[in-house]
Design an enzyme around this catalytic site. Structure first.
Site, PDB file in Angstrom:
ATOM      1  N   ARG A  24       0.824  -1.221   0.000  1.00 15.43           N
ATOM      2  CA  ARG A  24       0.000   0.000   0.000  1.00 15.43           C
ATOM      3  C   ARG A  24       0.858   1.271   0.000  1.00 15.43           C
ATOM      4  O   ARG A  24       0.526   2.275   0.624  1.00 15.43           O
ATOM      5  CB  ARG A  24      -0.977  -0.004   1.175  1.00 15.43           C
ATOM      6  CG  ARG A  24      -2.042  -1.083   1.091  1.00 15.43           C
ATOM      7  CD  ARG A  24      -2.972  -1.031   2.280  1.00 15.43           C
ATOM      8  NE  ARG A  24      -2.267  -1.413   3.497  1.00 15.43           N
ATOM      9  CZ  ARG A  24      -2.664  -1.096   4.723  1.00 15.43           C
ATOM     10  NH1 ARG A  24      -3.761  -0.377   4.896  1.00 15.43           N
ATOM     11  NH2 ARG A  24      -1.977  -1.484   5.779  1.00 15.43           N
ATOM     12  N   LEU A  26       1.373   3.446  -2.333  1.00 10.52           N
ATOM     13  CA  LEU A  26       0.743   4.627  -2.930  1.00 10.52           C
ATOM     14  C   LEU A  26      -0.264   5.255  -1.978  1.00 10.52           C
ATOM     15  O   LEU A  26      -0.394   6.484  -1.922  1.00 10.52           O
ATOM     16  CB  LEU A  26       0.064   4.260  -4.253  1.00 10.52           C
ATOM     17  CG  LEU A  26      -0.502   5.447  -5.038  1.00 10.52           C
ATOM     18  CD1 LEU A  26       0.603   6.421  -5.441  1.00 10.52           C
ATOM     19  CD2 LEU A  26      -1.268   4.973  -6.269  1.00 10.52           C
ATOM     20  N   GLY A 438     -22.633   4.799  11.497  1.00 12.41           N
ATOM     21  CA  GLY A 438     -22.055   3.697  12.266  1.00 12.41           C
ATOM     22  C   GLY A 438     -20.656   3.969  12.755  1.00 12.41           C
ATOM     23  O   GLY A 438     -20.423   4.167  13.941  1.00 12.41           O
ATOM     24  N   SER A 439     -19.695   4.014  11.838  1.00 10.55           N
ATOM     25  CA  SER A 439     -18.303   4.132  12.256  1.00 10.55           C
ATOM     26  C   SER A 439     -17.937   5.580  12.563  1.00 10.55           C
ATOM     27  O   SER A 439     -18.491   6.520  11.994  1.00 10.55           O
ATOM     28  CB  SER A 439     -17.377   3.595  11.163  1.00 10.55           C
ATOM     29  OG  SER A 439     -17.523   4.350   9.976  1.00 10.55           O
ATOM     30  N   TRP A 567     -18.360  -7.914  -0.732  1.00 11.53           N
ATOM     31  CA  TRP A 567     -17.056  -7.418  -0.315  1.00 11.53           C
ATOM     32  C   TRP A 567     -16.144  -8.528   0.187  1.00 11.53           C
ATOM     33  O   TRP A 567     -15.175  -8.273   0.901  1.00 11.53           O
ATOM     34  CB  TRP A 567     -17.234  -6.329   0.748  1.00 11.53           C
ATOM     35  CG  TRP A 567     -17.932  -5.123   0.181  1.00 11.53           C
ATOM     36  CD1 TRP A 567     -18.299  -4.910  -1.111  1.00 11.53           C
ATOM     37  CD2 TRP A 567     -18.337  -3.962   0.901  1.00 11.53           C
ATOM     38  NE1 TRP A 567     -18.917  -3.699  -1.251  1.00 11.53           N
ATOM     39  CE2 TRP A 567     -18.962  -3.090  -0.031  1.00 11.53           C
ATOM     40  CE3 TRP A 567     -18.255  -3.574   2.231  1.00 11.53           C
ATOM     41  CZ2 TRP A 567     -19.483  -1.853   0.335  1.00 11.53           C
ATOM     42  CZ3 TRP A 567     -18.775  -2.337   2.592  1.00 11.53           C
ATOM     43  CH2 TRP A 567     -19.372  -1.489   1.654  1.00 11.53           C
ATOM     44  N   HIS A 647     -28.570   0.653   5.464  1.00  9.02           N
ATOM     45  CA  HIS A 647     -27.845   1.745   4.804  1.00  9.02           C
ATOM     46  C   HIS A 647     -27.405   1.268   3.429  1.00  9.02           C
ATOM     47  O   HIS A 647     -26.906   0.154   3.278  1.00  9.02           O
ATOM     48  CB  HIS A 647     -26.621   2.151   5.634  1.00  9.02           C
ATOM     49  CG  HIS A 647     -25.738   3.142   4.933  1.00  9.02           C
ATOM     50  ND1 HIS A 647     -26.165   4.407   4.605  1.00  9.02           N
ATOM     51  CD2 HIS A 647     -24.466   3.048   4.478  1.00  9.02           C
ATOM     52  CE1 HIS A 647     -25.188   5.053   3.987  1.00  9.02           C
ATOM     53  NE2 HIS A 647     -24.149   4.244   3.890  1.00  9.02           N
ATOM     54  N   HIS A 700     -17.051  11.699   2.081  1.00 11.35           N
ATOM     55  CA  HIS A 700     -15.859  11.283   1.349  1.00 11.35           C
ATOM     56  C   HIS A 700     -14.969  12.463   0.989  1.00 11.35           C
ATOM     57  O   HIS A 700     -13.897  12.283   0.419  1.00 11.35           O
ATOM     58  CB  HIS A 700     -16.259  10.506   0.097  1.00 11.35           C
ATOM     59  CG  HIS A 700     -17.081   9.299   0.417  1.00 11.35           C
ATOM     60  ND1 HIS A 700     -18.463   9.330   0.451  1.00 11.35           N
ATOM     61  CD2 HIS A 700     -16.725   8.045   0.773  1.00 11.35           C
ATOM     62  CE1 HIS A 700     -18.906   8.133   0.790  1.00 11.35           C
ATOM     63  NE2 HIS A 700     -17.884   7.342   0.993  1.00 11.35           N
ATOM     64  N   CYS A 732     -22.634   8.427   4.912  1.00 16.88           N
ATOM     65  CA  CYS A 732     -21.918   7.160   5.086  1.00 16.88           C
ATOM     66  C   CYS A 732     -21.230   7.194   6.447  1.00 16.88           C
ATOM     67  O   CYS A 732     -21.333   8.171   7.190  1.00 16.88           O
ATOM     68  CB  CYS A 732     -20.896   6.963   3.953  1.00 16.88           C
ATOM     69  SG  CYS A 732     -20.391   5.235   3.721  1.00 16.88           S
TER      70      CYS A 732
END
Length: 759
Positions: A24, A26, A438-439, A567, A647, A700, A732
């Protein structure tokens, strides 16, 4: 008729490759650049190293045509918008090219970002180009020419990859009263023609145009448009050979249409829809047929004997049959090598990106030199396939019997109006109740604790203590802000799917199986390899602790069965519907346990409901039938007084709007901020009668919207949804934002709700 360009045909390739880096790299470099910790030169050095290493590895593995220009700092559709001069005018004030690019992707305090949505039926997200009346297509080829020069300088057999004009326009969005973007197709042909000449001058022997839109029903005219456009592009006198790649499904009528043009190569996805009937297209004679027989989207090892059987059927239908992945390996992890926790049997069933490249090379060698040349590889493949079929972990008779019994008795809840009355009497919420999805931000303290537990530096008890402290702070923050329905923030969860996969039988969670979701956002999809069951409660302890800290309702937070499938890398040896019901049964048992523990609101997220929707309309009804059935199986075990939320994410919801109603959740929250509440008109049109929370701001982007801006969004929503059914929430979860951004945004959101309540 224009004659094809004569170039040396290739025999082994892949459609595209990942760009985030095997570790990861980048992600870290771009996030460092955004935060001001990494310089431009440092970011560019990381990017150059990743490109060089990727190309070298692919060439060394034996590919005789290597895709380039698949590297991206954020997204390939955004790269194409830059290439074609189609960035929105609002980013023009940003003078620096790279910063302007990131402003279009992420937004700034003054600039709204481009809308984001799913890339066909995958879990990758692309940025939606905006085509307005003022859009003038002009060529800006700096990136692709520079990367071509880099690759050729390394001695790489480089093939530039570019989103084709039909797919670019069909996936773009009209703005400011403009007509459908596809109506501008004729304007793009000269731009692509100019690009072809520049690529030829730069040394490109081949160019790949990606046209996955040709496997969809996005336009009934697509086959005819493809024939016209590629006939025109082939008339360019100074050009590379053209390879048109279709993937994610069967191109249908588009295949013979393309074959009638002088393009030199056509790619088909023989995993996701196309079959050996493509050999019956007579116009393929004289061309290269690029056969996508190695699955680029899932992690299972290729059955080499079956693939060779498919390839044998295709031989003779074209001048050359080249072996390829079905699509870009962007969608799978880099390599199995770091996965040291895999048992030998499971490892033998799998192939990640590097292994898939080797499979392509083996199959191409078999076509060239005969099966005996790869006899050892074929024997190894045969043994792995047999091992998987007989493994006892793949079948749990008790779970299958329970599902049959519940489905037979009917998985439905009571009347929606009766449920609403029971829930109102229990919850006593104000009009326009506020909540979050939620998060909450994954702070450095959370990451440090998780790493310390993994390294054995702290024990489980200390980890639980630290997570409880995080939960305490999140509950206190929400109470200070004045939210009405709270969440515990999910500090204990590394990912909304992986967290559950690690606790369910039938899953394996990888150590380093990262794939790109969007921009710098990476996910680690678990591998669902066997029958699924829930050995014990997964969330009850955390949620009940959070509920003990407040008198306000705290939502239980679960991930729905369709999203867990979407997912994850899912077993391919039984129907998806059967696997979905197994996951749904585990979630159902968890909802019953949460209800028994006194939790009054339970959210079962299905952000990926549309993601698995088949690309062809003829196949969609059956998918929606079992997807809705799985959700109802998961949520129908609780009483009327327990409020079920769900959601939904990034979707063109019009295609599944009826299914959203059929889920029969008491409250549905939807990502609508970037699409300006357009989905509410669709819901209103079908008489949607349950609660809805249409995301009043876009999480986002780092931008903090004002209270007045969110109040305006609420007033717009109230034109379609009555106040007694409208909820107020971000669009979200807040995991990817920092605490300061979240606090400021939620403060303004609560203020907006209070302002609108007051009239």
């Amino acid at each position: 008729m224009t004659q094809p360009v004569r170039r040396q045909p290739f025999t082994a390739t892949i459609t595209g490759s990942p760009r985030i880096g095997p570790r990861r790299e980048l992600k870290r470099a771009t996030e460092g650049y955004w935060a001001g910790r990494t310089s431009r030169s440092e970011l560019e050095a990381v990017a150059a190293t990743l490109r060089r290493d990727t190309w070298s590895a692919l060439a060394a593995a034996g590919l005789d045509s290597v895709p380039v220009n698949t590297f991206s700092y954020y997204d390939q559709m955004l790269d194409t918008a830059v290439l074609l001069g189609a960035l929105p005018p609002r980013v023009s004030p940003v003078s620096d090219g790279l910063d302007r690019y990131f402003a279009a992707a992420r937004g700034t305090d003054q600039i709204a970002p481009l809308e984001m949505t799913k890339w066909f039926d995958t879990n990758y997200h692309y940025l939606v180009p905006e085509i307005g009346p003022s859009t003038t297509f002009t060529l800006h080829p700096g990136k692709v020419l520079a990367e071509l020069k880099e690759a050729l300088g390394q001695g790489i057999p480089a093939r530039p990859v570019i989103i084709g004009p039909i797919t670019f326009l069909l996936l773009s969005k009209a703005v400011d009263g403009a007509g459908a973007p596809i109506e501008r197709l004729e304007e793009l042909v000269p731009v692509y023609s100019e690009l072809l000449s520049l690529l030829a001058d730069g040394g490109a022997q081949w160019v790949q145009f990606d046209e996955p839109a040709l496997v969809t029903d996005l336009s009934p005219d697509a086959p005819a448009l493809a024939e016209a456009v590629y006939t025109a592009l082939c008339s360019v006198s100074n050009r590379p050979a053209i390879y048109v790649a279709t993937y994610f499904g069967d191109p249908g009528a588009a295949l013979p249409a393309l074959a009638r043009t002088p393009v030199e190569a056509i790619g088909v996805d023989l995993v996701a829809g196309a079959d050996t009937s493509v050999a019956g297209v007579p116009e393929l004679a004289g061309k290269t047929l690029v056969a996508g027989v190695v699955d680029g989207r899932n992690v299972w090892r290729t059955d080499l004997e079956a693939a060779l059987g498919t390839l044998a059927t295709l031989l003779g239908s074209a001048a050359t049959v080249a072996v390829s992945t079905s699509c870009s390996t962007l969608h799978v992890p880099y390599s199995l090598e770091p996965e040291t926790d895999l048992d030998d049997a499971l490892r033998s069933w799998l192939a990640f990106g590097a292994e898939k490249v080797r499979e392509v090379v083996v199959l191409a060698r078999a076509l060239r030199d005969g099966h005996d040349a790869v006899a050892d590889e074929i024997a190894s493949s045969r043994a792995a396939i047999a091992s998987r079929k007989r493994d006892p972990r793949l079948h749990n008779g008790q779970i299958r019997a329970r599902i049959e019994a519940i489905v037979a008795s009917g998985a439905h809840r009571g009347n929606a109006a009766q449920r609403r009355a029971s829930q109102d009497a229990r919850l006593h919420l104000p009009p326009l109740p506020t909540t979050t999805i939620g998060s909450y931000p994954q702070t450095s303290a959370i990451r440090v604790a998780r790493a310390a537990l993994r390294a054995g530096e702290i024990d489980e008890a200390e980890y639980v203590r630290r997570m409880r402290q995080e939960i305490t702070e999140v509950i206190a923050l929400q109470e200070r802000l004045g939210l009405d329905v709270l969440v515990h923030g999910e500090p204990e969860r590394n990912d909304m799917v992986q967290y559950f996969a690690e606790q369910l039988a039938g899953f394996f969670a990888t150590q380093n199986g990262w794939v790109q979701s969007y921009g710098s956002r990476c996910v680690r999809p678990p591998i669902l390899y066997g029958d699924v069951s829930r050995p014990r409660a997964m969330t009850v302890e955390w949620i009940t602790y959070a509920q003990s800290l407040t008198d306000k309702p705290v939502k239980g937070m679960l991930t729905g069965p369709v999203t867990i499938l979407a997912w994850s890398f899912v077993r391919d040896d039984q129907p998806l519907a059967d696997t979905a019901n197994q996951v749904a049964l585990a979630i159902r048992d968890e909802t019953v346990d949460l209800q028994s523990a006194g939790i009054a609101v339970i959210q079962v997220d299905e952000p990926a409901l549309r993601e698995l929707l088949p690309l062809r309309r003829a196949d969609q009804a059956e998918y929606l039938r079992w997807a809705v059935g799985a959700f109802r199986l998961a949520t129908s075990g609780v009483s009327d007084a327990t409020q079920i939320h769900t959601h939904l994410c990034y979707s063109e919801f019009g295609e599944v709007i009826g299914a959203i109603a059929d889920l029969d959740a008491d409250v549905t929250s939807i990502e609508a901020a970037r699409s300006h509440m357009e989905v509410l008109d669709d819901l209103n049109a079908i008489g949607f009668a349950n609660g809805v929370g249409p995301g009043v701001y876009d999480i986002h982007s780092p931008r903090v919207p004002s209270a007045e801006e969110m109040a305006d969004s609420l007033r717009a929503a109230l034109r379609a949804v009555p106040a007694e059914r409208l909820w107020v929430n971000p669009d979200c979860g807040l995991k990817t934002r920092n605490v300061d951004e979240v606090t400021a945004s939620l403060h303004n959101m609560v203020a907006a709700a209070r302002e609108v309540r007051a009239g």
